[in-house]
Write a protein that holds these residues in place. Sequence first.
Motif, PDB file in Angstrom:
ATOM      1  N   ALA A  50       0.834  -1.216   0.000  1.00 17.12           N
ATOM      2  CA  ALA A  50       0.000   0.000   0.000  1.00 17.12           C
ATOM      3  C   ALA A  50       0.866   1.264   0.000  1.00 17.12           C
ATOM      4  O   ALA A  50       1.980   1.257   0.503  1.00 17.12           O
ATOM      5  CB  ALA A  50      -0.904  -0.003   1.228  1.00 17.12           C
ATOM      6  N   ASP A  51       0.313   2.364  -0.557  1.00 19.44           N
ATOM      7  CA  ASP A  51       1.047   3.634  -0.520  1.00 19.44           C
ATOM      8  C   ASP A  51       0.713   4.384   0.778  1.00 19.44           C
ATOM      9  O   ASP A  51      -0.142   3.950   1.556  1.00 19.44           O
ATOM     10  CB  ASP A  51       0.746   4.477  -1.767  1.00 19.44           C
ATOM     11  CG  ASP A  51      -0.749   4.780  -1.894  1.00 19.44           C
ATOM     12  OD1 ASP A  51      -1.502   4.547  -0.924  1.00 19.44           O
ATOM     13  OD2 ASP A  51      -1.160   5.242  -2.976  1.00 19.44           O
ATOM     14  N   PHE A  52       1.408   5.499   0.989  1.00 21.05           N
ATOM     15  CA  PHE A  52       1.211   6.239   2.244  1.00 21.05           C
ATOM     16  C   PHE A  52      -0.248   6.665   2.420  1.00 21.05           C
ATOM     17  O   PHE A  52      -0.787   6.633   3.525  1.00 21.05           O
ATOM     18  CB  PHE A  52       2.117   7.472   2.301  1.00 21.05           C
ATOM     19  CG  PHE A  52       3.585   7.166   2.477  1.00 21.05           C
ATOM     20  CD1 PHE A  52       4.013   5.931   2.958  1.00 21.05           C
ATOM     21  CD2 PHE A  52       4.543   8.125   2.160  1.00 21.05           C
ATOM     22  CE1 PHE A  52       5.357   5.647   3.118  1.00 21.05           C
ATOM     23  CE2 PHE A  52       5.904   7.850   2.322  1.00 21.05           C
ATOM     24  CZ  PHE A  52       6.309   6.621   2.792  1.00 21.05           C
ATOM     25  N   ALA A  53      -0.893   7.081   1.308  1.00 16.33           N
ATOM     26  CA  ALA A  53      -2.274   7.585   1.416  1.00 16.33           C
ATOM     27  C   ALA A  53      -3.205   6.492   1.959  1.00 16.33           C
ATOM     28  O   ALA A  53      -4.023   6.755   2.866  1.00 16.33           O
ATOM     29  CB  ALA A  53      -2.758   8.082   0.050  1.00 16.33           C
ATOM     30  N   GLY A  78       9.581   9.920   3.115  1.00 19.60           N
ATOM     31  CA  GLY A  78       8.663  10.935   3.618  1.00 19.60           C
ATOM     32  C   GLY A  78       7.488  10.417   4.426  1.00 19.60           C
ATOM     33  O   GLY A  78       6.468  11.098   4.567  1.00 19.60           O
ATOM     34  N   LEU A  79       7.625   9.231   5.029  1.00 18.41           N
ATOM     35  CA  LEU A  79       6.529   8.670   5.836  1.00 18.41           C
ATOM     36  C   LEU A  79       6.120   9.606   6.982  1.00 18.41           C
ATOM     37  O   LEU A  79       4.936   9.887   7.187  1.00 18.41           O
ATOM     38  CB  LEU A  79       6.950   7.304   6.413  1.00 18.41           C
ATOM     39  CG  LEU A  79       5.949   6.680   7.372  1.00 18.41           C
ATOM     40  CD1 LEU A  79       5.290   5.462   6.748  1.00 18.41           C
ATOM     41  CD2 LEU A  79       6.582   6.267   8.688  1.00 18.41           C
ATOM     42  N   ALA A  80       7.127  10.100   7.720  1.00 18.29           N
ATOM     43  CA  ALA A  80       6.819  10.933   8.891  1.00 18.29           C
ATOM     44  C   ALA A  80       6.166  12.249   8.457  1.00 18.29           C
ATOM     45  O   ALA A  80       5.260  12.756   9.140  1.00 18.29           O
ATOM     46  CB  ALA A  80       8.082  11.201   9.698  1.00 18.29           C
ATOM     47  N   ASP A  81       6.609  12.807   7.327  1.00 17.54           N
ATOM     48  CA  ASP A  81       6.016  14.055   6.812  1.00 17.54           C
ATOM     49  C   ASP A  81       4.544  13.814   6.470  1.00 17.54           C
ATOM     50  O   ASP A  81       3.670  14.634   6.793  1.00 17.54           O
ATOM     51  CB  ASP A  81       6.746  14.522   5.551  1.00 17.54           C
ATOM     52  CG  ASP A  81       8.256  14.534   5.702  1.00 17.54           C
ATOM     53  OD1 ASP A  81       8.855  15.617   5.622  1.00 17.54           O
ATOM     54  OD2 ASP A  81       8.835  13.454   5.922  1.00 17.54           O
ATOM     55  N   ALA A  82       4.290  12.681   5.788  1.00 16.90           N
ATOM     56  CA  ALA A  82       2.917  12.401   5.338  1.00 16.90           C
ATOM     57  C   ALA A  82       1.991  12.192   6.532  1.00 16.90           C
ATOM     58  O   ALA A  82       0.872  12.719   6.565  1.00 16.90           O
ATOM     59  CB  ALA A  82       2.919  11.161   4.435  1.00 16.90           C
ATOM     60  N   PHE A  83       2.439  11.443   7.531  1.00 16.00           N
ATOM     61  CA  PHE A  83       1.594  11.218   8.708  1.00 16.00           C
ATOM     62  C   PHE A  83       1.409  12.507   9.511  1.00 16.00           C
ATOM     63  O   PHE A  83       0.323  12.760  10.031  1.00 16.00           O
ATOM     64  CB  PHE A  83       2.161  10.090   9.580  1.00 16.00           C
ATOM     65  CG  PHE A  83       1.639   8.732   9.198  1.00 16.00           C
ATOM     66  CD1 PHE A  83       0.416   8.281   9.700  1.00 16.00           C
ATOM     67  CD2 PHE A  83       2.325   7.916   8.320  1.00 16.00           C
ATOM     68  CE1 PHE A  83      -0.090   7.038   9.329  1.00 16.00           C
ATOM     69  CE2 PHE A  83       1.829   6.672   7.950  1.00 16.00           C
ATOM     70  CZ  PHE A  83       0.613   6.233   8.459  1.00 16.00           C
ATOM     71  N   PRO A  89       1.541  11.741  14.752  1.00 21.12           N
ATOM     72  CA  PRO A  89       2.999  11.834  14.883  1.00 21.12           C
ATOM     73  C   PRO A  89       3.691  10.496  14.632  1.00 21.12           C
ATOM     74  O   PRO A  89       3.131   9.435  14.878  1.00 21.12           O
ATOM     75  CB  PRO A  89       3.198  12.276  16.334  1.00 21.12           C
ATOM     76  CG  PRO A  89       1.977  11.832  17.047  1.00 21.12           C
ATOM     77  CD  PRO A  89       0.851  11.826  16.041  1.00 21.12           C
ATOM     78  N   THR A  90       4.919  10.604  14.126  1.00 21.57           N
ATOM     79  CA  THR A  90       5.735   9.403  13.883  1.00 21.57           C
ATOM     80  C   THR A  90       6.971   9.465  14.760  1.00 21.57           C
ATOM     81  O   THR A  90       7.632  10.513  14.838  1.00 21.57           O
ATOM     82  CB  THR A  90       6.181   9.354  12.409  1.00 21.57           C
ATOM     83  OG1 THR A  90       5.025   9.292  11.585  1.00 21.57           O
ATOM     84  CG2 THR A  90       7.063   8.140  12.122  1.00 21.57           C
TER      85      THR A  90
END
Length: 441
Positions: A50-53, A78-83, A89-90
């Motif tokens: 799955a993608d971040f969205a 960019g996982l933490a940015d996206a969440f 928070p990540t």
Amino acid sequence: MRVLLIGKGGREHAIAWKISQSKLLTKLYLWPGNPGMKTLGELFPVSPSADFASLIAAAKQNHIDMVVSGPEAPLSEGLADAFAAAGIPTFGPVQAVAQLESSKAFAKAIMTKAKIPTAAFKVVHSEDECRAEALAMLSASGGVVLKASGLAAGKGVFVCRNADEVTAGIERLYHSDMKAAATDVVIEEVLHGRECSYFCFLGKAGPLSLGFAVDYKRLNDGDQGPNTGGMGCYAPVPWLPEGAAARVQAEVIEPLLKALKNEGLTYQGCLYVGLMWSPTKGPQVVEFNVRLGDPEAQVLALHDDRDWLGWMAASCGLTGGVQRPEGQSDRQRQLTGKPAAVVVVMAAASYPYGNDAGTVATLPESLFASNPDASVVTFAANVATKTDGVITTSTGRVLTVGARGANFVEARALAYAQVEQLAKIWAGSRWRGDIALAVET
Ligand code: AMP
Ligand code: GLY
């Protein structure tokens, strides 16, 4: 707290083992997780591809309070940015900070600005420039290290002692599958000393030291054979001088945080500092990673009695019942009577050369159901579910067997007794026999 843990290796099994012991935890989801971790949490019902969205949408639906990333790759994507943009928070840094691992050129530039002790270096942008600079440094000092700047799965570093080794390193960097990681190459001097790594949790709660560990990177006993992701570890590190952690804090962590701040960046997550400890100069930084190590996470999980989830939550600034936990001091830890931890990796016989699982063994699921006070714990990485209750070994690094004891002799004996038991049912396994042998000096 409802926590989503990203990753599927032995490192993530160890993190899940720690998180699951926290009183703060309501629910632990694992994505994608592995069958050995299943007793500690629930596999998150989202496809591993799955993608971040899609991941964020499912995280919202499942009321996730915090994400913990085991591996570096999603952080560098960019996982933490996206969440964060979605209000979750990540524990793991944003993409700009994750460059400390994903770009060695970025890491060296920050170290220079922050005056952090590290090897003298030059960044080059072409094969010809690389050859000329490498040969110049080689003739000046008798050695040179070539490093692909980008992520190269631990295969992009060449320590060269002569011109032939430089030629071989350049061939790999510019004419193999790591070409993309080697658009920029860092050339640096060879550092001398003894290797170890330092770990700390950073973020809104301030630095929280997990201390030092030593990894065995070569495949075979006596540090022979090819490099691997790590074949075993011990913690703590008794041969370091007194005050070693305070020196790393003062000479590396504090200047790094200040330099990041000057760039408008803050660090939230675990920082892994790869070090060469020089007898004369003390700590010299070899590399930064934006995650725990594997198998360093496993050894630290056994060594460290403190509540990691509490630390992570505090680092992410989560309040509402989540307090920064009292850290247990080294002295208190000594009182638990098991201060020495040793982990031994069991891999498929083909490791690190390919994907051949070799002789596959079946293991009972109960092997991985360990209680928080256990002296011996087996962490799973590359395993598969055969049928309910039965797990099979797969390829690469498969298991990490860990133990803690009053001293390294005891911890080693416990770990190797378990390894030998497992080897009776898994004939196709390989492991090193000299992890934590004679480490007191
Ligand atoms: P890295 O991926 O940067 O950690 O490098 C992998 C390994 O190469 C390290 O664990 C060290 O054993 C070795 N290495 C890297 N840089 C140096 C250096 N400047 N001097 C000596 N050894 C190095
Ligand atoms: N064991 C080395 C690493 O995780 O990078």
